[in-house]
Design a protein around this motif. Structure first.
Motif, PDB file in Angstrom:
ATOM      1  N   VAL A  71       0.842  -1.196   0.000  1.00  0.00           N
ATOM      2  CA  VAL A  71       0.000   0.000   0.000  1.00  0.00           C
ATOM      3  C   VAL A  71       0.878   1.247   0.000  1.00  0.00           C
ATOM      4  O   VAL A  71       1.761   1.411   0.832  1.00  0.00           O
ATOM      5  N   VAL A  72       0.608   2.102  -0.975  1.00  0.00           N
ATOM      6  CA  VAL A  72       1.345   3.351  -1.133  1.00  0.00           C
ATOM      7  C   VAL A  72       0.603   4.489  -0.451  1.00  0.00           C
ATOM      8  O   VAL A  72       1.202   5.362   0.173  1.00  0.00           O
ATOM      9  N   GLU A  73      -0.724   4.445  -0.561  1.00  0.00           N
ATOM     10  CA  GLU A  73      -1.564   5.505  -0.006  1.00  0.00           C
ATOM     11  C   GLU A  73      -2.968   4.948   0.189  1.00  0.00           C
ATOM     12  O   GLU A  73      -3.438   4.156  -0.631  1.00  0.00           O
ATOM     13  N   ALA A  74      -3.637   5.354   1.267  1.00  0.00           N
ATOM     14  CA  ALA A  74      -5.004   4.892   1.501  1.00  0.00           C
ATOM     15  C   ALA A  74      -5.771   5.905   2.335  1.00  0.00           C
ATOM     16  O   ALA A  74      -5.213   6.535   3.230  1.00  0.00           O
ATOM     17  N   ASP A  75      -7.021   6.054   2.017  1.00  0.00           N
ATOM     18  CA  ASP A  75      -7.964   6.856   2.787  1.00  0.00           C
ATOM     19  C   ASP A  75      -9.284   6.122   2.675  1.00  0.00           C
ATOM     20  O   ASP A  75     -10.093   6.387   1.795  1.00  0.00           O
ATOM     21  N   ASP A  92       0.510   3.232 -13.105  1.00  0.00           N
ATOM     22  CA  ASP A  92       1.956   3.074 -13.305  1.00  0.00           C
ATOM     23  C   ASP A  92       2.621   2.426 -12.088  1.00  0.00           C
ATOM     24  O   ASP A  92       3.564   1.665 -12.226  1.00  0.00           O
ATOM     25  N   GLU A  93       2.092   2.722 -10.894  1.00  0.00           N
ATOM     26  CA  GLU A  93       2.667   2.194  -9.655  1.00  0.00           C
ATOM     27  C   GLU A  93       2.105   0.832  -9.275  1.00  0.00           C
ATOM     28  O   GLU A  93       2.619   0.164  -8.396  1.00  0.00           O
ATOM     29  N   GLY A  94       0.987   0.436  -9.868  1.00  0.00           N
ATOM     30  CA  GLY A  94       0.342  -0.824  -9.505  1.00  0.00           C
ATOM     31  C   GLY A  94      -1.145  -0.766  -9.765  1.00  0.00           C
ATOM     32  O   GLY A  94      -1.594  -0.881 -10.894  1.00  0.00           O
ATOM     33  N   PHE A  95      -1.923  -0.514  -8.680  1.00  0.00           N
ATOM     34  CA  PHE A  95      -3.380  -0.519  -8.788  1.00  0.00           C
ATOM     35  C   PHE A  95      -3.997   0.553  -7.906  1.00  0.00           C
ATOM     36  O   PHE A  95      -3.423   0.962  -6.902  1.00  0.00           O
ATOM     37  N   SER A  96      -5.200   0.941  -8.286  1.00  0.00           N
ATOM     38  CA  SER A  96      -5.993   1.874  -7.495  1.00  0.00           C
ATOM     39  C   SER A  96      -7.385   1.280  -7.341  1.00  0.00           C
ATOM     40  O   SER A  96      -8.009   0.882  -8.321  1.00  0.00           O
ATOM     41  N   PHE A  97      -7.862   1.196  -6.091  1.00  0.00           N
ATOM     42  CA  PHE A  97      -9.218   0.738  -5.791  1.00  0.00           C
ATOM     43  C   PHE A  97      -9.961   1.929  -5.218  1.00  0.00           C
ATOM     44  O   PHE A  97      -9.528   2.516  -4.222  1.00  0.00           O
ATOM     45  N   THR A  98     -11.057   2.322  -5.856  1.00  0.00           N
ATOM     46  CA  THR A  98     -11.808   3.500  -5.431  1.00  0.00           C
ATOM     47  C   THR A  98     -13.275   3.152  -5.271  1.00  0.00           C
ATOM     48  O   THR A  98     -13.854   2.479  -6.123  1.00  0.00           O
ATOM     49  N   GLY A 101     -19.338   5.052  -4.810  1.00  0.00           N
ATOM     50  CA  GLY A 101     -20.589   5.305  -4.108  1.00  0.00           C
ATOM     51  C   GLY A 101     -20.746   4.317  -2.977  1.00  0.00           C
ATOM     52  O   GLY A 101     -20.382   3.153  -3.098  1.00  0.00           O
ATOM     53  N   GLY A 102     -21.235   4.805  -1.842  1.00  0.00           N
ATOM     54  CA  GLY A 102     -21.419   3.913  -0.702  1.00  0.00           C
ATOM     55  C   GLY A 102     -21.920   4.666   0.508  1.00  0.00           C
ATOM     56  O   GLY A 102     -22.225   5.856   0.440  1.00  0.00           O
ATOM     57  N   PHE A 103     -21.988   3.934   1.605  1.00  0.00           N
ATOM     58  CA  PHE A 103     -22.456   4.497   2.870  1.00  0.00           C
ATOM     59  C   PHE A 103     -21.416   4.216   3.947  1.00  0.00           C
ATOM     60  O   PHE A 103     -20.716   3.213   3.896  1.00  0.00           O
ATOM     61  N   ALA A 104     -21.356   5.073   4.945  1.00  0.00           N
ATOM     62  CA  ALA A 104     -20.538   4.787   6.117  1.00  0.00           C
ATOM     63  C   ALA A 104     -21.217   3.664   6.881  1.00  0.00           C
ATOM     64  O   ALA A 104     -22.350   3.301   6.597  1.00  0.00           O
ATOM     65  N   GLY A 105     -20.523   3.079   7.856  1.00  0.00           N
ATOM     66  CA  GLY A 105     -21.166   1.980   8.560  1.00  0.00           C
ATOM     67  C   GLY A 105     -20.349   1.409   9.685  1.00  0.00           C
ATOM     68  O   GLY A 105     -19.459   2.045  10.215  1.00  0.00           O
ATOM     69  N   GLY A 117     -15.193  12.932   0.442  1.00  0.00           N
ATOM     70  CA  GLY A 117     -14.170  12.385  -0.443  1.00  0.00           C
ATOM     71  C   GLY A 117     -14.404  10.934  -0.775  1.00  0.00           C
ATOM     72  O   GLY A 117     -15.108  10.220  -0.065  1.00  0.00           O
ATOM     73  N   GLU A 118     -13.842  10.501  -1.889  1.00  0.00           N
ATOM     74  CA  GLU A 118     -13.974   9.114  -2.309  1.00  0.00           C
ATOM     75  C   GLU A 118     -12.950   8.249  -1.590  1.00  0.00           C
ATOM     76  O   GLU A 118     -11.759   8.530  -1.630  1.00  0.00           O
ATOM     77  N   PRO A 119     -13.380   7.188  -0.935  1.00  0.00           N
ATOM     78  CA  PRO A 119     -12.439   6.259  -0.296  1.00  0.00           C
ATOM     79  C   PRO A 119     -11.601   5.559  -1.365  1.00  0.00           C
ATOM     80  O   PRO A 119     -12.105   5.218  -2.434  1.00  0.00           O
TER      81      PRO A 119
END
Length: 133
Positions: A71-75, A92-98, A101-105, A117-119
Motif C-alpha cells: 500500500v502506497v496511499e489509503a484513505d 503506473d505504480e500498480g493498482f488503485s481501488f476507489t 458510491g457507498g455508505f458509512a457503517g 471524499g472518495e475512499p
C-alpha cells in the motif's frame, strides 16, 4: 479459471487459492464476478504493515477477501461501510481501488459516520479469494 464456474451448480465453495490481478482483463473479470462490489458490506478490515486485507460480504451469499499489498496511499476505513459502486484501475505504480458510491457503517466494532471524499487504496499488487456459501 474461477469465472467459468457455474455458481448455481454448487452448494458451497471455498477456493483457498489467492488470485493475483495482473492485467486489465483480470480486473474486468473480478469486477464482473463481484458486480463492482455492488451492495458489499465490509465484514473485516485489517492493516498489516504495508498490506490492507478486506473481507467483503457481497450480500448475495458470497464473500470476497481482497489483499492490497504494498500500500502506497489509503484513505478508506473511516469512510466505508457498504459499497454501492467501486472500480479497480491499473496504474503506473500498480493498482488503485476507489469506492465511487457507498455508505458509512459498522466496521470492527465502530460506527463510522460518512466523511467527505472518495475512499481509495493505492497499492503495488492486489490478491483476491472467493468463498461461495
Amino acid at each position: 479459471e474461477l469465472i467459468n464456474l457455474r455458481i448455481k451448480d454448487v452448494e458451497r465453495i471455498s477456493v483457498p487459492k489467492l488470485f493475483e490481478l495482473k492485467n486489465d482483463r483480470e480486473i474486468a473479470d473480478l469486477q464482473s464476478l463481484t458486480f463492482g462490489s455492488h451492495d458489499s458490506l465490509l465484514q473485516e478490515y485489517v492493516e498489516n504493515g504495508s498490506s490492507i486485507v478486506i473481507r467483503f460480504d457481497t450480500t448475495w451469499d458470497c464473500y470476497i477477501t481482497v489483499t492490497f499489498d504494498g500500500v502506497v496511499e489509503a484513505d478508506f476505513k473511516e469512510k466505508v461501510g457498504q459499497i454501492l459502486e467501486s472500480e479497480i484501475k491499473k496504474t503506473d505504480e500498480g493498482f488503485s481501488f476507489t469506492v465511487l458510491g457507498g455508505f458509512a457503517g459498522w466496521i470492527d466494532g465502530c460506527d463510522y459516520e460518512a466523511e467527505m471524499g472518495e475512499p481509495y487504496i493505492k497499492c503495488k499488487r492486489i490478491f483476491w479469494q472467493i468463498e461461495i456459501a
